[in-house]
Design an enzyme around this catalytic site. Sequence first.
Site, PDB file in Angstrom:
ATOM      1  N   GLU A   1      47.066  17.392  67.920  1.00 12.16           N
ATOM      2  CA  GLU A   1      46.341  16.708  68.993  1.00 12.16           C
ATOM      3  C   GLU A   1      46.879  15.281  69.254  1.00 12.16           C
ATOM      4  OE1 GLU A   1      44.343  18.423  70.936  1.00 12.16           O
ATOM      5  OE2 GLU A   1      44.086  16.579  72.097  1.00 12.16           O
TER       6      GLU A   1
ATOM      7  N   HIS B   1      50.103  14.283  69.097  1.00 10.60           N
ATOM      8  CA  HIS B   1      51.245  14.464  70.004  1.00 10.60           C
ATOM      9  C   HIS B   1      50.761  14.877  71.405  1.00 10.60           C
ATOM     10  CE1 HIS B   1      53.117  15.735  66.006  1.00 10.60           C
ATOM     11  NE2 HIS B   1      53.862  14.719  66.356  1.00 10.60           N
TER      12      HIS B   1
ATOM     13  N   GLN C   1      66.607   9.739  59.511  1.00 15.12           N
ATOM     14  CA  GLN C   1      65.496   8.847  59.183  1.00 15.12           C
ATOM     15  C   GLN C   1      64.800   9.253  57.889  1.00 15.12           C
ATOM     16  OE1 GLN C   1      63.457   9.852  62.990  1.00 15.12           O
ATOM     17  NE2 GLN C   1      61.571   9.808  61.775  1.00 15.12           N
TER      18      GLN C   1
ATOM     19  N   GLN D   1      57.059   1.621  63.841  1.00 21.07           N
ATOM     20  CA  GLN D   1      58.038   2.342  64.668  1.00 21.07           C
ATOM     21  C   GLN D   1      57.904   1.935  66.128  1.00 21.07           C
ATOM     22  OE1 GLN D   1      59.031   6.667  64.311  1.00 21.07           O
ATOM     23  NE2 GLN D   1      57.593   6.870  65.994  1.00 21.07           N
TER      24      GLN D   1
ATOM     25  N   SER E   1      48.334  13.958  61.462  1.00 25.07           N
ATOM     26  CA  SER E   1      49.750  13.875  61.094  1.00 25.07           C
ATOM     27  C   SER E   1      50.238  15.275  60.724  1.00 25.07           C
ATOM     28  CB  SER E   1      49.912  12.939  59.891  1.00 25.07           C
ATOM     29  OG  SER E   1      51.164  13.165  59.273  1.00 25.07           O
TER      30      SER E   1
HETATM   31  P1  AMP Z   1      56.267  12.467  64.919  1.00 22.33           P
HETATM   32  O1  AMP Z   1      56.403  13.895  65.342  1.00 22.33           O
HETATM   33  O2  AMP Z   1      55.443  12.292  63.689  1.00 22.33           O
HETATM   34  O3  AMP Z   1      57.587  11.754  64.889  1.00 22.33           O
HETATM   35  O4  AMP Z   1      55.431  11.746  66.059  1.00 22.33           O
HETATM   36  C1  AMP Z   1      55.851  11.761  67.404  1.00 22.33           C
HETATM   37  C2  AMP Z   1      55.033  10.761  68.184  1.00 22.33           C
HETATM   38  O5  AMP Z   1      53.661  11.100  68.108  1.00 22.33           O
HETATM   39  C3  AMP Z   1      55.156   9.336  67.611  1.00 22.33           C
HETATM   40  O6  AMP Z   1      55.207   8.415  68.683  1.00 22.33           O
HETATM   41  C4  AMP Z   1      53.878   9.195  66.826  1.00 22.33           C
HETATM   42  O7  AMP Z   1      53.444   7.857  66.689  1.00 22.33           O
HETATM   43  C5  AMP Z   1      52.916   9.996  67.683  1.00 22.33           C
HETATM   44  N1  AMP Z   1      51.768  10.405  66.858  1.00 22.33           N
HETATM   45  C6  AMP Z   1      51.807  11.087  65.680  1.00 22.33           C
HETATM   46  N2  AMP Z   1      50.559  11.227  65.175  1.00 22.33           N
HETATM   47  C7  AMP Z   1      49.723  10.599  66.045  1.00 22.33           C
HETATM   48  C8  AMP Z   1      48.309  10.378  66.087  1.00 22.33           C
HETATM   49  N3  AMP Z   1      47.497  10.814  65.129  1.00 22.33           N
HETATM   50  N4  AMP Z   1      47.796   9.699  67.141  1.00 22.33           N
HETATM   51  C9  AMP Z   1      48.603   9.228  68.129  1.00 22.33           C
HETATM   52  N5  AMP Z   1      49.942   9.409  68.154  1.00 22.33           N
HETATM   53  C10 AMP Z   1      50.501  10.076  67.127  1.00 22.33           C
END
Ligand code: AMP
Length: 280
Positions: free
Chosen positions: A33, A35, A59, A151, A183
Amino acid sequence: MRIVRSLSGMQSLSSRWGGRSVGFVPTMGALHEGHLSLIRRARRENRIVVVSVFVNPSQFGPREDFSKYPRPFAADTRLARLAGADVLFAPSAAALYPPGFQTWVDVSSLSQPLCGRFRPGHFRGVATVVLKLLNLVRPSRAYFGEKDFQQWRVVRRLASDLNLPVRIVACPIRRADDGVALSSRNVYLSPAQRFQAARMARALRMAAGLIKSRGSVSVALRNVKRVLRSIPDCRIDYVEVADPETLAPVSVVKRKAVILAAVRIGPVRLIDNRLVTVGR
Ligand code: AMP
């Protein structure tokens, strides 16, 4: 929704955007949710929405979870389409990092503290892949979550320092009902560890409240650390109160601050943060 795997396929699409607005959401997949809230926002604000799914090897540190990172591609495709993506860009590591690759982007100061201290090279990998993806996708706006606060700051700096023709848009953290920030790695928490993760989220929220009401950074930090130290199988990487712009530690909050934490609970490294505005 179109799935594009090759760099040339993406470049050929993006060379034909013309004057249309393009919203871009870079992700490592295992969409949840959090993403999807970024994708939906991009959908509302742009004519075209591109989502990338790429687990970026550069990374991850040598002892980190690159090989174990979840990769449910079929589910991601479905979720991205339902949230309104027009294009899903899923390049291979071999294409993005061909033999001989040697150009890296270093956002120097902002990459040093907090997660940078515990994940050497992490933000170099992030900044490099984000620049590469922005060059390939050529969006008008790129969407990042405040969950990964450092980030977001690194990427914003990168875009500004290198005069990239893109607006970096920050989106609020999405949380589960127990307060834990969503996450992709949460699936690896046992129910007991999940319970402890919720305690960490509550402790951070309380600390933000303490800073707001009393301006007291030291009391807030002491309280969070006390909670974290009582969690079995928990290793604290850091808990800090920082200036949201520079990420330098602060001991007195004049206007705005961010309290950030990174801990390992069992096999999972969790990060979370709360922004605090003091005064009106
Ligand atoms: P990731 O797949 O973990 O690299 O995340 C991709 C994007 O989604 C990044 O900009 C994260 O900051 C954002 N994101 C991940 N988890 C959340 C969350 N719980 N709330 C808002 N944005 C998120």
